[in-house]
Design a protein around this motif. Structure first.
Motif, short mmCIF file in Angstrom:
data_model
loop_
_atom_site.label_atom_id
_atom_site.label_comp_id
_atom_site.label_asym_id
_atom_site.label_seq_id
_atom_site.Cartn_x
_atom_site.Cartn_y
_atom_site.Cartn_z
N ASN A 29 0.84 -1.22 0.00
CA ASN A 29 0.00 0.00 0.00
C ASN A 29 0.86 1.25 0.00
N ASN A 30 1.94 1.18 0.80
CA ASN A 30 2.83 2.35 0.85
C ASN A 30 3.48 2.59 -0.51
N LEU A 31 3.85 1.49 -1.17
CA LEU A 31 4.43 1.63 -2.52
C LEU A 31 3.41 2.21 -3.50
N ASP A 32 2.17 1.75 -3.38
CA ASP A 32 1.12 2.26 -4.27
C ASP A 32 0.89 3.74 -4.04
N LYS A 33 0.86 4.13 -2.75
CA LYS A 33 0.66 5.55 -2.44
C LYS A 33 1.83 6.39 -2.95
N ALA A 34 3.04 5.87 -2.77
CA ALA A 34 4.22 6.60 -3.24
C ALA A 34 4.20 6.74 -4.76
N ALA A 35 3.78 5.64 -5.44
CA ALA A 35 3.70 5.69 -6.90
C ALA A 35 2.64 6.70 -7.35
#
Length: 256
Positions: free
Chosen positions: A36-42
């Protein structure tokens, strides 16, 4: 009844399985949270990329607009420079002749009168800023040129000064308040002059904005330029910093 001995390892098997079952969810949760953190960062990075792309496109559009206006101003300036060069050539010829005033005075008079006529024609075809005052100045100059009591050198100097005044106006931006007669009614407005290129007006309450169309030789109402004219007036009054303005610059004409 026989006793069956169960190895300790086998006995602990169910317990370990139960412990493993309870220990697994935190790891899974950690992996999901990381994803989720990666998705938000992306998503955040994509938003930044989109913003930068939009800003880049806006800057490109602004650059193209400024480049087009610069080309128009350069073409018009070239045309004006040709006119100025032609007059300067005549001035040079006139200056050379003034050294032999006694011999060529009769020849100088027609040349100076012709230059006064050219200046008057230029003013009539130019944007009509301070039109009555400029035409009155030309008439006074004509009277001076025709006055035999005025030394030839003084007549020449006044003629050069009149040309230099018009040339200087072409390099400046100014604003002034005056009356505008249009459609049978007269109003007090603020005028904005940009060199010899643009003469725009804006009513004192900013409800109407327009400009002088050189081809039509008439005032045109166009409120699309309201903000630009208002900012130009502020800049001319030194109430705002210089800036690129979108003004109704006429298309360059082909020199004949």
């Amino acid at each position: 009844m026989k006793k069956i001995l169960i190895p300790a390892v086998l006995a602990l098997g169910p317990a370990l399985a139960t412990l493993a079952a309870h220990a697994a969810p935190p790891k899974v949760t950690s992996v999901v949270q990381a994803q989720n953190n990666l998705d938000k960062a992306a998503a955040s990075s994509q938003q930044k990329i989109d913003k930068i792309s939009a800003e880049t496109q806006s800057m490109l559009n602004q650059y193209l607009q400024v480049a087009q206006q610069t080309d128009q101003l350069r073409a018009y300036d070239d045309e004006l420079q040709q006119f100025i060069q032609s007059q300067q050539d005549q001035m040079t010829s006139l200056a050379q002749q003034t050294s032999q005033v006694d011999v060529v005075e009769k020849g100088l008079m027609p040349l100076m009168q012709q230059m006064v006529d050219s200046l008057q024609q230029f003013i009539k075809l130019d944007i009509p800023y301070h039109l009555e005052d400029r035409l009155a100045a030309v008439q006074r100059l004509r009277d001076t040129i025709d006055d035999a009591a005025v030394p030839v050198a003084d007549r020449y100097n006044k003629l050069i000064a009149a040309y230099n005044a018009e040339i200087a106006d072409g390099r400046t931006t100014a604003t002034y308040r005056g009356d505008l007669t249009q459609g049978g009614r007269t109003r007090t407005v603020n005028f904005l002059r940009v060199g010899h290129l643009v003469l725009a007006y804006q009513t004192l309450d900013r409800s109407e904005t327009g400009y002088w169309d050189k081809q039509k030789q008439a005032w045109v109402v166009d409120n699309n330029y309201a903000d630009a004219v208002a900012e130009g007036i502020a800049i001319a009054n030194k109430q705002a910093a210089p800036n690129v303005l979108k003004l109704p610059v006429p298309a360059p004409e082909v020199a004949k």
